[in-house]
Design an enzyme around this catalytic site. Structure first.
Site, PDB file in Angstrom:
ATOM      1  N   ASP A  24      24.256 -13.391  59.844  1.00  0.00           N
ATOM      2  CA  ASP A  24      25.549 -12.155  59.983  1.00  0.00           C
ATOM      3  C   ASP A  24      24.297 -11.412  60.694  1.00  0.00           C
ATOM      4  O   ASP A  24      25.576 -10.207  60.615  1.00  0.00           O
ATOM      5  CB  ASP A  24      25.389 -12.245  58.282  1.00  0.00           C
ATOM      6  CG  ASP A  24      24.559 -11.522  57.674  1.00  0.00           C
ATOM      7  OD1 ASP A  24      23.291 -11.322  57.692  1.00  0.00           O
ATOM      8  OD2 ASP A  24      24.379 -11.356  56.097  1.00  0.00           O
ATOM      9  N   SER A  25      23.760 -11.680  61.119  1.00  0.00           N
ATOM     10  CA  SER A  25      23.463 -10.464  62.092  1.00  0.00           C
ATOM     11  C   SER A  25      24.512  -9.963  63.527  1.00  0.00           C
ATOM     12  O   SER A  25      24.896  -9.602  64.250  1.00  0.00           O
ATOM     13  CB  SER A  25      21.431 -10.831  62.790  1.00  0.00           C
ATOM     14  OG  SER A  25      21.869 -11.925  63.180  1.00  0.00           O
ATOM     15  N   ASP A  43      23.555 -18.103  56.732  1.00  0.00           N
ATOM     16  CA  ASP A  43      23.877 -16.806  56.016  1.00  0.00           C
ATOM     17  C   ASP A  43      24.887 -16.432  55.514  1.00  0.00           C
ATOM     18  O   ASP A  43      26.366 -17.008  55.683  1.00  0.00           O
ATOM     19  CB  ASP A  43      23.893 -15.212  56.943  1.00  0.00           C
ATOM     20  CG  ASP A  43      22.131 -14.951  56.924  1.00  0.00           C
ATOM     21  OD1 ASP A  43      21.656 -15.626  56.372  1.00  0.00           O
ATOM     22  OD2 ASP A  43      21.948 -14.439  57.950  1.00  0.00           O
ATOM     23  N   LYS A  70      20.774 -19.409  53.985  1.00  0.00           N
ATOM     24  CA  LYS A  70      20.163 -18.008  53.192  1.00  0.00           C
ATOM     25  C   LYS A  70      20.517 -17.691  52.858  1.00  0.00           C
ATOM     26  O   LYS A  70      22.389 -16.414  52.764  1.00  0.00           O
ATOM     27  CB  LYS A  70      20.005 -17.644  54.761  1.00  0.00           C
ATOM     28  CG  LYS A  70      18.956 -17.007  54.336  1.00  0.00           C
ATOM     29  CD  LYS A  70      18.015 -16.467  55.164  1.00  0.00           C
ATOM     30  CE  LYS A  70      18.915 -15.473  57.051  1.00  0.00           C
ATOM     31  NZ  LYS A  70      18.921 -13.885  56.132  1.00  0.00           N
ATOM     32  N   GLU A 115      20.381 -13.404  50.514  1.00  0.00           N
ATOM     33  CA  GLU A 115      19.221 -11.848  49.983  1.00  0.00           C
ATOM     34  C   GLU A 115      19.114 -11.559  48.718  1.00  0.00           C
ATOM     35  O   GLU A 115      20.158 -11.550  47.848  1.00  0.00           O
ATOM     36  CB  GLU A 115      19.863 -10.860  51.128  1.00  0.00           C
ATOM     37  CG  GLU A 115      19.871 -10.695  52.317  1.00  0.00           C
ATOM     38  CD  GLU A 115      20.262 -10.637  53.337  1.00  0.00           C
ATOM     39  OE1 GLU A 115      20.402  -9.082  52.903  1.00  0.00           O
ATOM     40  OE2 GLU A 115      20.532  -9.929  54.769  1.00  0.00           O
ATOM     41  N   GLU A 132      10.563 -10.338  55.746  1.00  0.00           N
ATOM     42  CA  GLU A 132      11.334  -9.126  56.708  1.00  0.00           C
ATOM     43  C   GLU A 132      10.674  -7.574  56.705  1.00  0.00           C
ATOM     44  O   GLU A 132      10.737  -7.830  55.447  1.00  0.00           O
ATOM     45  CB  GLU A 132      12.866  -9.052  56.528  1.00  0.00           C
ATOM     46  CG  GLU A 132      13.095  -8.145  58.052  1.00  0.00           C
ATOM     47  CD  GLU A 132      14.597  -8.507  58.293  1.00  0.00           C
ATOM     48  OE1 GLU A 132      15.201  -9.325  57.541  1.00  0.00           O
ATOM     49  OE2 GLU A 132      15.065  -7.316  59.141  1.00  0.00           O
TER      50      GLU A 132
HETATM   51  O1  KIV Z   1      21.252 -12.092  60.002  1.00  0.00           O
HETATM   52  C1  KIV Z   1      19.728 -12.347  60.597  1.00  0.00           C
HETATM   53  O2  KIV Z   1      19.444 -12.468  61.832  1.00  0.00           O
HETATM   54  C2  KIV Z   1      18.978 -12.973  59.532  1.00  0.00           C
HETATM   55  C3  KIV Z   1      17.457 -12.680  60.513  1.00  0.00           C
HETATM   56  C4  KIV Z   1      17.246 -11.175  60.669  1.00  0.00           C
HETATM   57  C5  KIV Z   1      16.881 -12.907  59.538  1.00  0.00           C
HETATM   58  O3  KIV Z   1      18.476 -12.990  58.979  1.00  0.00           O
END
Ligand code: KIV
Length: 261
Positions: A42-43, A81, A110, A112, A178
């Site tokens: 989600d970056s 994500d 993934k 958090e 992280e």
């Molecule tokens: O979204 C992302 O890029 C991430 C990485 C920082 C692990 O979750």
């Protein structure tokens, strides 16, 4: 590739090289470069959409980018994500969102969070959904924590260790760590059977992940734990190969990329 093959590779001691990926062209390039896992992170809220945080990213955005990545590198293990607001309410909400990401082609989702996510991880993994947990700096919690290293105080470190063990017991099959001190990441990696994937967590994790744009020098002010692989490379594919090689050889991350204790 499915999860059992990936876990087998990791069990031999080979480090896993992970990169974020948001489209089909880069997915193809990463497949050629030998990347083990494509993370549709989600970056993309920052790298692709130009936001300051990951918070505006929607489930629809994640599905769109996941499908594009999978079209580019079919057969390569792809993790997606779960975006902010798509899973925190209840395990049922997380299942509905994960189902859509898997239908778009993701092999794993993934999410958090620590103790608060244990029931959700159990719910998903009991229903055939591979889950990667994410501890340490949690970008979706930026409004509470800022972009600060985590786990530096003893109490926080102890909590992170407990959370990691609880997430693994609940069925998480991978764990991103992280921006935490190397010693803490090493302890977690030794404690768990599942692979740990570090970003700003030192060299002793089972694998490493970098944001693509940091790895190819497209980020104005990259985080201290990132390395730009472009200056010594003739082109992007060579830079990505150099990243994979550095992870596998244990030369990235170096001491200069570690999170201070
Ligand atoms: O979204 C992302 O890029 C991430 C990485 C920082 C692990 O979750």
């Amino acid at each position: 590739m499915f999860l059992p093959q990936l876990l087998k590779k990791s069990a031999t001691g080979e480090k896993l090289a992970v990169l974020t990926c948001y489209d089909a062209s880069f997915a193809r390039c990463m497949a050629r470069a030998g990347v083990d896992i494509l993370l549709v992170g989600d970056s993309l809220g920052m790298t692709v959409q130009g936001h300051g945080t990951t918070l505006p990213v929607s489930l629809e955005h994640m599905i769109y980018h996941t499908a594009a990545v999978v079209r580019g590198a079919e057969g390569l293990f792809t993790m997606a994500d779960l975006p902010f607001g798509s899973y925190q309410e209840s395990p049922a909400q997380a299942l509905a969102a994960s189902t859509r990401l898997l239908a778009a082609g993701a092999n794993m989702v993934k999410l958090e969070g620590g103790a608060v996510m244990v029931d959700t991880v159990a719910f998903l993994s009991q229903r055939g959904i591979p889950v990667c947990a994410h501890l340490g700096l949690l970008p979706q919690s930026v409004n509470q924590t800022g972009y600060r290293a985590q786990g530096r105080e003893r109490k926080a470190a102890e909590q992170l260790i407990k959370d990691a063990a609880a997430l693994e017991a609940a069925g998480a099959q991978m764990l991103v760590l992280e921006a935490i001190p190397t010693l803490l990441a090493t302890e977690v990696t030794q404690l768990l059977r599942i692979p740990t994937i570090g970003i700003g967590a030192g060299p002793h994790c089972s694998g490493q992940v970098l944001v693509l744009h940091d790895a190819i020098g497209l980020t104005g002010k990259p985080p201290r734990f990132a390395r730009n692989f472009m200056p010594e490379a003739a082109d992007i594919e060579t830079a990505l190969q150099a990243y994979v090689h550095a992870v596998k050889a244990g030369t990235f991350p170096g001491p200069e990329h570690e999170t201070p204790a």
